[in-house]
Design an enzyme around this catalytic site. Structure first.
Site, PDB file in Angstrom:
ATOM      1  N   THR A  64       8.926  -1.732  -9.783  1.00  0.00           N
ATOM      2  CA  THR A  64      10.278  -2.300  -9.800  1.00  0.00           C
ATOM      3  C   THR A  64      11.366  -1.223  -9.756  1.00  0.00           C
ATOM      4  O   THR A  64      12.556  -1.554  -9.768  1.00  0.00           O
ATOM      5  CB  THR A  64      10.507  -3.145 -11.070  1.00  0.00           C
ATOM      6  OG1 THR A  64      10.229  -2.312 -12.205  1.00  0.00           O
ATOM      7  CG2 THR A  64       9.629  -4.379 -11.097  1.00  0.00           C
ATOM      8  N   THR A  82      10.641   2.214 -11.399  1.00  0.00           N
ATOM      9  CA  THR A  82      10.384   3.123 -12.530  1.00  0.00           C
ATOM     10  C   THR A  82      10.746   4.567 -12.174  1.00  0.00           C
ATOM     11  O   THR A  82      11.441   5.249 -12.937  1.00  0.00           O
ATOM     12  CB  THR A  82       8.880   3.074 -12.894  1.00  0.00           C
ATOM     13  OG1 THR A  82       8.421   1.739 -12.846  1.00  0.00           O
ATOM     14  CG2 THR A  82       8.618   3.689 -14.250  1.00  0.00           C
ATOM     15  N   THR A  83      10.263   5.015 -11.021  1.00  0.00           N
ATOM     16  CA  THR A  83      10.452   6.419 -10.622  1.00  0.00           C
ATOM     17  C   THR A  83      11.944   6.739 -10.512  1.00  0.00           C
ATOM     18  O   THR A  83      12.412   7.777 -10.988  1.00  0.00           O
ATOM     19  CB  THR A  83       9.764   6.641  -9.249  1.00  0.00           C
ATOM     20  OG1 THR A  83       8.470   6.054  -9.275  1.00  0.00           O
ATOM     21  CG2 THR A  83       9.674   8.100  -8.903  1.00  0.00           C
ATOM     22  N   TRP A  84      12.668   5.846  -9.905  1.00  0.00           N
ATOM     23  CA  TRP A  84      14.113   6.037  -9.696  1.00  0.00           C
ATOM     24  C   TRP A  84      14.855   6.031 -11.048  1.00  0.00           C
ATOM     25  O   TRP A  84      15.682   6.899 -11.321  1.00  0.00           O
ATOM     26  CB  TRP A  84      14.606   4.904  -8.802  1.00  0.00           C
ATOM     27  CG  TRP A  84      15.972   5.066  -8.224  1.00  0.00           C
ATOM     28  CD1 TRP A  84      16.729   6.204  -8.179  1.00  0.00           C
ATOM     29  CD2 TRP A  84      16.736   4.035  -7.590  1.00  0.00           C
ATOM     30  NE1 TRP A  84      17.911   5.953  -7.552  1.00  0.00           N
ATOM     31  CE2 TRP A  84      17.948   4.644  -7.174  1.00  0.00           C
ATOM     32  CE3 TRP A  84      16.528   2.686  -7.321  1.00  0.00           C
ATOM     33  CZ2 TRP A  84      18.941   3.911  -6.512  1.00  0.00           C
ATOM     34  CZ3 TRP A  84      17.509   1.971  -6.653  1.00  0.00           C
ATOM     35  CH2 TRP A  84      18.694   2.574  -6.261  1.00  0.00           C
ATOM     36  N   HIS A 127       5.218   0.297 -19.739  1.00  0.00           N
ATOM     37  CA  HIS A 127       5.091  -0.952 -18.975  1.00  0.00           C
ATOM     38  C   HIS A 127       4.818  -2.130 -19.926  1.00  0.00           C
ATOM     39  O   HIS A 127       4.627  -3.261 -19.470  1.00  0.00           O
ATOM     40  CB  HIS A 127       3.924  -0.874 -17.989  1.00  0.00           C
ATOM     41  CG  HIS A 127       4.156   0.024 -16.807  1.00  0.00           C
ATOM     42  ND1 HIS A 127       5.346   0.086 -16.133  1.00  0.00           N
ATOM     43  CD2 HIS A 127       3.315   0.875 -16.163  1.00  0.00           C
ATOM     44  CE1 HIS A 127       5.232   0.961 -15.128  1.00  0.00           C
ATOM     45  NE2 HIS A 127       4.019   1.442 -15.135  1.00  0.00           N
ATOM     46  N   ARG A 130      13.294  -6.399 -10.361  1.00  0.00           N
ATOM     47  CA  ARG A 130      13.448  -6.378  -8.903  1.00  0.00           C
ATOM     48  C   ARG A 130      12.982  -7.712  -8.350  1.00  0.00           C
ATOM     49  O   ARG A 130      12.135  -8.379  -8.977  1.00  0.00           O
ATOM     50  CB  ARG A 130      12.576  -5.241  -8.373  1.00  0.00           C
ATOM     51  CG  ARG A 130      12.750  -4.903  -6.942  1.00  0.00           C
ATOM     52  CD  ARG A 130      11.814  -3.767  -6.544  1.00  0.00           C
ATOM     53  NE  ARG A 130      12.131  -3.335  -5.207  1.00  0.00           N
ATOM     54  CZ  ARG A 130      11.397  -2.488  -4.494  1.00  0.00           C
ATOM     55  NH1 ARG A 130      10.301  -1.968  -5.009  1.00  0.00           N
ATOM     56  NH2 ARG A 130      11.758  -2.160  -3.278  1.00  0.00           N
ATOM     57  N   SER A 186       5.264  -4.193  -2.605  1.00  0.00           N
ATOM     58  CA  SER A 186       5.209  -2.781  -2.992  1.00  0.00           C
ATOM     59  C   SER A 186       3.929  -2.512  -3.793  1.00  0.00           C
ATOM     60  O   SER A 186       3.227  -1.522  -3.575  1.00  0.00           O
ATOM     61  CB  SER A 186       6.455  -2.446  -3.823  1.00  0.00           C
ATOM     62  OG  SER A 186       6.448  -1.103  -4.202  1.00  0.00           O
ATOM     63  N   ARG A 232       7.950   4.935  -0.945  1.00  0.00           N
ATOM     64  CA  ARG A 232       7.503   4.308   0.293  1.00  0.00           C
ATOM     65  C   ARG A 232       8.725   4.097   1.181  1.00  0.00           C
ATOM     66  O   ARG A 232       9.055   4.927   1.994  1.00  0.00           O
ATOM     67  CB  ARG A 232       6.758   2.991  -0.013  1.00  0.00           C
ATOM     68  CG  ARG A 232       6.037   2.397   1.190  1.00  0.00           C
ATOM     69  CD  ARG A 232       5.363   1.084   0.828  1.00  0.00           C
ATOM     70  NE  ARG A 232       6.297   0.057   0.425  1.00  0.00           N
ATOM     71  CZ  ARG A 232       6.883  -0.813   1.265  1.00  0.00           C
ATOM     72  NH1 ARG A 232       6.594  -0.797   2.541  1.00  0.00           N
ATOM     73  NH2 ARG A 232       7.740  -1.725   0.819  1.00  0.00           N
ATOM     74  N   LYS A 233       9.454   2.976   0.970  1.00  0.00           N
ATOM     75  CA  LYS A 233      10.659   2.741   1.783  1.00  0.00           C
ATOM     76  C   LYS A 233      11.924   2.719   0.940  1.00  0.00           C
ATOM     77  O   LYS A 233      12.995   3.052   1.396  1.00  0.00           O
ATOM     78  CB  LYS A 233      10.534   1.398   2.506  1.00  0.00           C
ATOM     79  CG  LYS A 233       9.669   1.447   3.740  1.00  0.00           C
ATOM     80  CD  LYS A 233       9.891   0.172   4.546  1.00  0.00           C
ATOM     81  CE  LYS A 233       8.959   0.103   5.722  1.00  0.00           C
ATOM     82  NZ  LYS A 233       8.910  -1.261   6.273  1.00  0.00           N
TER      83      LYS A 233
HETATM   84  P1  A3P Z   1       8.853   0.238  -2.024  1.00  0.00           P
HETATM   85  O1  A3P Z   1       7.353   0.206  -2.074  1.00  0.00           O
HETATM   86  O2  A3P Z   1       9.444  -1.122  -1.806  1.00  0.00           O
HETATM   87  O3  A3P Z   1       9.383   1.239  -1.082  1.00  0.00           O
HETATM   88  P2  A3P Z   1       7.908   2.307  -9.176  1.00  0.00           P
HETATM   89  O4  A3P Z   1       8.672   3.583  -9.270  1.00  0.00           O
HETATM   90  O5  A3P Z   1       8.203   1.346 -10.269  1.00  0.00           O
HETATM   91  O6  A3P Z   1       6.480   2.566  -8.951  1.00  0.00           O
HETATM   92  O7  A3P Z   1       8.472   1.558  -7.880  1.00  0.00           O
HETATM   93  C1  A3P Z   1       8.221   2.073  -6.614  1.00  0.00           C
HETATM   94  C2  A3P Z   1       9.226   1.488  -5.653  1.00  0.00           C
HETATM   95  O8  A3P Z   1      10.491   2.147  -5.854  1.00  0.00           O
HETATM   96  C3  A3P Z   1       8.821   1.759  -4.219  1.00  0.00           C
HETATM   97  O9  A3P Z   1       9.374   0.684  -3.473  1.00  0.00           O
HETATM   98  C4  A3P Z   1       9.523   3.071  -3.937  1.00  0.00           C
HETATM   99  O10 A3P Z   1       9.693   3.354  -2.577  1.00  0.00           O
HETATM  100  C5  A3P Z   1      10.851   2.829  -4.650  1.00  0.00           C
HETATM  101  N1  A3P Z   1      11.552   4.071  -5.006  1.00  0.00           N
HETATM  102  C6  A3P Z   1      11.031   5.216  -5.481  1.00  0.00           C
HETATM  103  N2  A3P Z   1      11.982   6.124  -5.683  1.00  0.00           N
HETATM  104  C7  A3P Z   1      13.148   5.556  -5.321  1.00  0.00           C
HETATM  105  C8  A3P Z   1      14.502   6.006  -5.293  1.00  0.00           C
HETATM  106  N3  A3P Z   1      14.841   7.234  -5.654  1.00  0.00           N
HETATM  107  N4  A3P Z   1      15.443   5.138  -4.863  1.00  0.00           N
HETATM  108  C9  A3P Z   1      15.121   3.875  -4.496  1.00  0.00           C
HETATM  109  N5  A3P Z   1      13.859   3.402  -4.493  1.00  0.00           N
HETATM  110  C10 A3P Z   1      12.882   4.221  -4.909  1.00  0.00           C
END
Ligand code: A3P
Length: 341
Positions: free
Chosen positions: A90, A92-94, A146, A169, A177, A305-306
């Site tokens: 949703t 997390t990384t961002w 989580h 999300r 995703s 990913r995207k």
């Molecule tokens: P998509 O697979 O739709 O591209 P999580 O960090 O919770 O694992 O979520 C991963 C999703 O966040 C992926 O979505 C990834 O591409 C997207 N993501 C990762 N870093 C991001 C960023 N800096 N800005 C926006 N989306 C990001």
């Protein structure tokens, strides 16, 4: 304040369960785990062969279940702790990158920032993966989890003034995703999960930390009841107005941006540093790995990913979109929470 933590070598959890740290407590959790495991309902796994249902939530039978039990039994929260709570995929990384950069903005310059050389997951550890190691961390601790709000121990939600930042999300984007991500991590000896299968499982709630809607609602309700403790964000809003959300984040975390910082463009610098375009093109995020346990090692590139809103719809049939939208409306009915169509 010292919130920058080196990349957590989170095979600590396996060290933990191998009994090298605090063996008495580990033994207790392990005994409880061995006792309950055979009787838990099982569902098809996305990354592992099975998921098990424990206290209403679907978990990987080893890592996630043990991590949750450990947190419930033994984690010692501090009132200054800040948790980034998410359902996988949703954002997390961002959120980790933005929070880390916001809280530590006076410590690091943007030209040689730790986020340029460390994956966001390495800057901010995962509670369930290394709970034992956290005792030695300086306050305020920035941690991620989580675990659904309703399964957190009272020591984290009621008895302490810990703060939570949650991001949700659109479920269609989460599903797609997650499906693509989990298939990348699925062992070769298990056949890949088809989208149709993943869709069915997701709708039934059978996915890591699912049902998704229950996860979201738990934090949503907590944010309405105790807004000073739980900040509820949406990926889509963050995409649309990142600077506005980062300012809210700073305010909530007790690190508000001053007028001078705003006029100097510090908020925009953070947004740029943590943007998908920037992070996904860094060498560390293209070629290094994150070691969550001895068995779980993830290529950093899989976290990027995207990064788009609405991409899930391009994979799903009209029928699938209709069904997932109906489930969402039904589940969120009366809650005041809505997602786009
Ligand atoms: P998509 O697979 O739709 O591209 P999580 O960090 O919770 O694992 O979520 C991963 C999703 O966040 C992926 O979505 C990834 O591409 C997207 N993501 C990762 N870093 C991001 C960023 N800096 N800005 C926006 N989306 C990001």
């Amino acid at each position: 304040m010292d919130s920058f933590l080196p990349s957590p070598d989170c095979d600590t959890i396996s060290k933990t369960y191998n009994g090298q740290i605090d063996s008495h407590l580990i033994q207790k959790t392990n005994e409880g785990y061995r006792e309950i495991l055979p009787n838990l309902p099982r569902g098809k796994g996305w990354m592992t062969e099975h998921l098990v249902q424990y206290q209403g939530v679907w978990l990987t039978p080893n890592f996630a279940l043990k991590g949750l039990m450990w947190v419930q039994d033994h984690f010692k929260p501090r009132s200054t702790d800040i948790f980034l709570a998410t359902f996988p995929k949703t954002g997390t990384t961002w959120l980790k990158a933005l929070t880390f950069a916001t809280v530590n903005r006076t410590r690091y310059g943007f030209a040689d920032h730790p986020l340029l050389t460390t994956v966001p997951h390495g800057c901010l550890p995962f509670l369930e993966a290394c709970p034992n190691d956290l005792d030695g961390f300086p306050s305020p601790r920035l941690l991620s989890t989580h675990i659904p709000y309703t399964l957190l121990p009272n020591s984290m939600t009621v008895n302490q003034s810990c703060r939570f930042v949650y991001i949700c999300r659109d479920p269609k984007d989460v599903l797609v995703s997650k499906w693509l991500f989990m298939n990348k991590l699925r062992p070769k000896e298990l056949a890949p999960i088809s989208l149709e299968e993943a869709f069915e499982l997701f709708c039934q709630g059978i996915s890591h930390y699912g049902p998704y809607w229950d996860h979201v609602l738990g934090y949503w309700k907590a944010s309405l009841e105790t807004p000073e403790k739980v900040l509820f964000l949406k990926y889509e809003e963050l995409k649309e107005e990142p600077s506005v959300v980062v300012k809210r984040l700073g305010e909530f975390l007790g690190h508000p941006f001053s007028l001078e910082e705003v006029s100097k463009g510090v908020v925009e610098e953070i947004v740029k540093l943590c943007s998908f375009e920037n992070l996904s093109n860094l060498e560390v995020n293209k070629s290094s790995v994150l070691k969550l346990s001895t068995q779980i090692i993830i290529d950093n590139r899989h976290f990027f990913r995207k990064g788009k809103v609405g991409d899930g719809k391009s994979y799903l049939t009209d029928e699938m979109i209709k069904r997932i939208n109906e489930i969402t409306s039904e589940k969120l009915l009366g809650s005041g929470l809505v997602f786009g169509s």
